[in-house]
Design an enzyme around this catalytic site. Structure first.
Site, mmCIF file in Angstrom:
data_model
loop_
_atom_site.group_PDB
_atom_site.id
_atom_site.type_symbol
_atom_site.label_atom_id
_atom_site.label_comp_id
_atom_site.label_asym_id
_atom_site.label_seq_id
_atom_site.Cartn_x
_atom_site.Cartn_y
_atom_site.Cartn_z
ATOM 1 N N HIS A 35 -3.664 -1.957 -4.417
ATOM 2 C CA HIS A 35 -3.062 -0.725 -3.793
ATOM 3 C C HIS A 35 -2.798 -1.046 -2.155
ATOM 4 O O HIS A 35 -3.851 -1.334 -1.371
ATOM 5 C CB HIS A 35 -3.864 0.553 -3.840
ATOM 6 N N CYS B 91 3.681 1.912 -3.188
ATOM 7 C CA CYS B 91 2.640 1.706 -1.850
ATOM 8 C C CYS B 91 3.386 0.933 -0.973
ATOM 9 O O CYS B 91 3.252 1.223 0.395
ATOM 10 C CB CYS B 91 1.285 1.732 -2.345
ATOM 11 N N ASN C 291 -3.192 6.392 3.841
ATOM 12 C CA ASN C 291 -3.009 6.127 2.434
ATOM 13 C C ASN C 291 -1.691 6.910 2.125
ATOM 14 O O ASN C 291 -0.741 7.167 3.018
ATOM 15 C CB ASN C 291 -3.987 7.022 1.506
#
Length: 356
Positions: free
Chosen positions: A299, A159, A321
């Site tokens: 995250h 990520c 995201n």
């Protein structure tokens, strides 16, 4: 052989759940999506039939939550088919150690590191001498359309690399007016050991991607260095772009500093802790303890905008995201702002990019 075993498992589950008179729509959804991702699964400890049961039970839980009227709606997705180990691979943020190199990064407005309070928000706002009331309710910033649609990181904990790529893509848009899809795989392969702190498909930090670019300037287009969701040896080609730029990671102290950065035209890198409500988000604004009460970020995300929702009397972040466009609202999630929702205050920053 795998297909035969899969079909046998599906038949078994269909028979079992028909007898129990459970949600057949959920069964069809779970079966279809398991068929799509079966080749990517890595955890053999969870059988196909167990995955289907897990997915269907998650749908039952989601239906119960959606009836509560929390201001947002959840929706089942591939996350419910994954084992806990595989779900960890869908994240990948790790706080950077407080090394001497990190201390040299530019820091703005870091005058106070708030300790935890039960009434954290009130202390936070008073100590900073700023308030939500000072921000115009007409505020609406959204850089979402200045970027390519979010890709899916799949089962690679990268990520941090997706965040870094988005920040540079936005710089390119601001300077050229063109939307460019840049390589995430470049950071996965090249910003790790032995010279850098990131660790490929295991974990990393967007600030270290900036450190890497300080020493190794230049990025690639996605088509020249495509994402494969696994680690490989770093390889460089001659068709790099932005080789004559300096990238600096600028830390931001809190959400108010993030708001100022957005106003100045920057995207903001951040990190959140993934709750089940974040994991299965569909639309609305995440708020409240169930969605926001966790305290340990795991995250990395990108704040691409902010707006005010009068019906809930709250500001919200528009967050990009890295789980593909099928997640949430075309790959994005809205989250209550100025409330440390999902520990978002823990790590915020942006890339300052200048020409040499």
């Amino acid at each position: 052989m795998k297909i035969l075993i899969f079909c046998i498992n599906v038949c078994y589950i269909v028979k079992s759940f028909a007898l129990l008179n459970l949600n057949t729509k959920a069964l069809l959804f779970c079966t279809e999506n398991l068929g799509k991702i079966i080749g990517d699964l890595t955890d053999a400890s969870l059988s196909q039939s167990q995955r289907l049961v897990k997915c269907i039970l998650e749908q039952t839980n989601i239906d119960k939550i959606n009836k509560k009227g929390l201001g947002y709606v959840l929706e089942n997705n591939v996350e419910s088919l994954l084992s806990p180990k595989e779900q960890e691979k869908r994240k990948g943020y790790k706080p950077h150690p407080r090394t001497e190199r990190r201390q040299k990064r530019s820091i703005i407005e870091r005058t106070y590191q708030p300790p935890f309070y039960e009434d954290f928000d009130d202390h936070f706002l008073v100590r900073h001498k700023r308030s939500v009331e000072s921000i115009p309710k007409t505020t609406r910033i959204n850089y979402q359309k200045e970027l390519t649609p979010p890709l899916d990181q799949k089962l690679c904990a990268s990520c941090y690399a997706f965040v870094s790529t988005a920040l540079i893509e936005h710089y390119l848009y601001k300077t050229t007016g063109n939307i460019s899809e840049l390589s995430v795989q470049h950071f996965v392969d090249c910003s790790g050991p032995p010279n850098y702190w990131n660790n490929g498909c295991n974990w990393g930090h967007f600030g270290d991607c900036a450190d890497y670019l300080k020493e190794k300037p230049g990025v690639y287009h996605e088509s020249d260095y495509p994402y494969i969701a696994t680690e490989q040896n770093c390889h460089h080609k001659s068709n790099q772009i932005l080789k004559s730029t300096i990238v600096e990671y600028v830390e931001l102290s809190d959400e108010f500093a993030a708001y100022e950065a957005l106003k100045a035209g920057y995207l903001v890198a951040g990190a959140v802790c993934v709750t089940n409500h974040f994991r299965f988000y569909k639309n609305g604004i995440l708020n409240g303890d169930a969605a926001c009460g966790c305290k340990k970020p795991d995250h990395a995300i990108v704040i691409v905008g902010i707006a005010f929702e009068p019906s809930y009397n709250m500001f919200y972040w528009i967050i990009r995201n890295s789980w593909g466009t099928s997640y949430g609202a075309s790959g994005h999630v809205r989250m209550k702002a100025f409330s440390n929702c999902a520990a978002i205050n823990s790590d915020l920053g942006h890339f300052k990019i200048t020409s040499k």
